[in-house]
Design an enzyme around this catalytic site. Structure first.
Site, PDB file in Angstrom:
ATOM      1  N   HIS A 127      24.517  19.758  47.424  1.00  0.00           N
ATOM      2  CA  HIS A 127      24.613  19.296  46.175  1.00  0.00           C
ATOM      3  C   HIS A 127      26.021  19.651  45.724  1.00  0.00           C
ATOM      4  CE1 HIS A 127      24.545  17.944  41.781  1.00  0.00           C
ATOM      5  NE2 HIS A 127      24.338  16.029  42.164  1.00  0.00           N
ATOM      6  N   LYS A 184      14.505  13.668  37.671  1.00  0.00           N
ATOM      7  CA  LYS A 184      14.390  12.235  38.489  1.00  0.00           C
ATOM      8  C   LYS A 184      13.090  11.666  38.682  1.00  0.00           C
ATOM      9  CE  LYS A 184      18.089  14.473  40.779  1.00  0.00           C
ATOM     10  NZ  LYS A 184      19.496  13.523  39.616  1.00  0.00           N
TER      11      LYS A 184
HETATM   12  C1  LIG Z   1      20.082  17.687  44.777  1.00  0.00           C
HETATM   13  C2  LIG Z   1      20.569  17.850  43.535  1.00  0.00           C
HETATM   14  N1  LIG Z   1      20.840  19.111  42.585  1.00  0.00           N
HETATM   15  C3  LIG Z   1      20.876  19.542  41.232  1.00  0.00           C
HETATM   16  C4  LIG Z   1      21.051  17.850  40.588  1.00  0.00           C
HETATM   17  C5  LIG Z   1      21.098  18.199  39.368  1.00  0.00           C
HETATM   18  O1  LIG Z   1      19.928  17.503  38.815  1.00  0.00           O
HETATM   19  P1  LIG Z   1      20.066  16.867  36.510  1.00  0.00           P
HETATM   20  O2  LIG Z   1      20.592  15.996  37.387  1.00  0.00           O
HETATM   21  O3  LIG Z   1      18.606  17.239  36.437  1.00  0.00           O
HETATM   22  O4  LIG Z   1      21.221  17.787  36.459  1.00  0.00           O
HETATM   23  C6  LIG Z   1      21.104  16.572  41.048  1.00  0.00           C
HETATM   24  C7  LIG Z   1      21.731  15.596  40.393  1.00  0.00           C
HETATM   25  O5  LIG Z   1      21.107  14.374  41.284  1.00  0.00           O
HETATM   26  C8  LIG Z   1      21.353  16.500  42.690  1.00  0.00           C
HETATM   27  O6  LIG Z   1      20.968  15.345  43.603  1.00  0.00           O
END
Ligand SMILES: Cc1ncc(COP(=O)(O)O)c(C=O)c1O
Length: 384
Positions: free
Chosen positions: A130, A237
């Site tokens: 990500h 999520k």
């Molecule tokens: C693998 C991954 N890590 C971190 C995040 C970031 O999380 P947040 O939406 O709580 O900022 C996401 C969000 O899409 C993600 O898919």
């Protein structure tokens, strides 16, 4: 102004121009978009908790008692006993000695990785990680090396190379990949620790609440919690709320409180959010049937899509269907939207050439009848 027009035009030419959908309402797996009710296959409310009365009532009580905002950073007067209670419960949930919460998963990743590594260190990151993980690595100033997706041999080769200097090495992977829907080989990665010295950072953003008998995630399911040094995830999520966390040793947590800039220089999460997160953790414990149902339905959907002759990736609630041609992918997504399904096309350069796809993000609300009808319709649209 001219500059922005040029930049936007360039993005449009590259097929990268995006706009905000402005959704009017959302409930039970459906959204209202421009007056049209659509089944939402692009959200991450996997367990359907975002409107659960236990979350909304807990949030309302905290709102009445403690107000709307935390008013300051945790290191000032923003730190509530409720934050500590959530950290205590998160640590237990993840099977680690302690946990620290962050204002989002993005802030957790950027802040943690940039304070764990520095110039001269090496960060070895799965190629499909990500953006927040890559941004953290870049901000740290460490040398960023990307190993082929889920390729433990490639990671082992990179770890075997050294330029002689004593360097700190941090290996980073997601446990469930958000674009592929597949699972990291966590046991094999951990086994590399027998031959190479490194610390391991695992992002469980999409696995939290869903895997292992406890819902803790994939590290617990693989039995490698103790070997993962930093177990990161989100409440945003499957837990239906908001915020990020890292579960780790107490000493690491104390260091993060003192060194992690995204933690230090930001107002703490509001009490209502913390209360909802606590309620969500409780529900994951008391209602395992939600994740079991979701898993069964994801398997069912994959089988139905394959019966239609479609190419399906992954092994989770995230179900990518490969259509190949970006224009075809866009047109199928638009037809599905007209027919009441909200599913977004993922095209190059986000994914490799020839691998344009529709990414179905399933939730507890998507029943088998809905999934069967969708698979059937997709089969018709793809084989005309
Ligand atoms: C693998 C991954 N890590 C971190 C995040 C970031 O999380 P947040 O939406 O709580 O900022 C996401 C969000 O899409 C993600 O898919």
């Amino acid at each position: 102004m001219e500059r922005f027009h040029t930049l936007l035009h360039e993005r449009e030419q590259a097929g990268l121009l995006r706009s905000l959908p402005s959704i009017e309402a959302r409930r039970e797996g459906r959204i209202l978009h421009h007056g049209q009710s659509l089944l939402d296959f692009s959200g991450n409310d996997y367990l359907g908790l975002s409107h659960h009365p236990m979350l909304t009532e807990a949030a309302q009580r905290a709102l009445e008692a403690l107000g709307t905002g935390a008013t300051a950073s945790r290191l000032l007067s923003g730190d509530l006993s409720l934050h500590h209670e959530l950290e205590r419960r998160t640590a237990i949930f993840k099977g680690k000695p302690s946990a620290l919460i962050f204002n989002s998963g993005y802030q957790a990743n950027v802040g943690l990785i940039s304070c764990l590594c520095q110039r001269g260190d090496r960060v070895l990151c799965d190629r499909l990680s990500h953006a927040s993980l890559l941004d953290g690595a870049r901000l740290s100033g460490a040398k960023l090396e990307r190993f082929r997706h889920n390729d433990v041999d490639h990671l082992g080769d990179l770890l075997g190379k050294s330029d002689g200097k004593a360097q700190r090495r941090l290996v980073i992977t997601e446990s469930l990949f958000s674009m592929e829907g597949d699972l990291a080989p966590l046991r094999a990665i951990v086994a590399l620790k027998e031959r190479h010295e490194f610390e391991l950072f695992v992002d469980e953003a999409h696995a939290t609440g869903l895997f292992d008998g406890s819902g803790s995630g994939l590290a617990a399911q693989a039995g490698v919690t103790d070997q993962v040094d930093y177990l990161m995830g989100t409440f945003s999520k499957a837990l239906g709320s908001f915020g990020g966390y890292v579960a780790c040793d107490q000493a690491a947590k104390d260091y993060f409180i003192n060194a992690c800039r995204s933690f230090i220089y930001s107002t703490a999460l509001p009490p209502a959010v913390i209360a909802a997160n606590l309620a969500a953790l409780k529900l994951v414990e008391t209602e395992p049937q939600r994740r079991e149902t979701l898993r069964r339905r994801a398997d069912h959907f994959r089988r139905a899509l394959r019966r239609e002759g479609l190419e399906v990736l992954g092994a989770s609630q995230i179900v990518p269907v490969i259509l190949g041609d970006p224009a075809h992918c866009l047109s199928v997504s638009e037809t599905l939207r007209d027919e009441g399904y909200w599913v977004l096309p993922i095209r190059p350069p986000t994914v490799p050439e020839g691998m344009a796809r529709l990414r179905f993000s399933l939730t507890y609300w998507h029943g088998e009848d809905v999934l069967d009808a969708l698979a059937h319709r997709l089969g018709r649209l793809c084989h005309v």
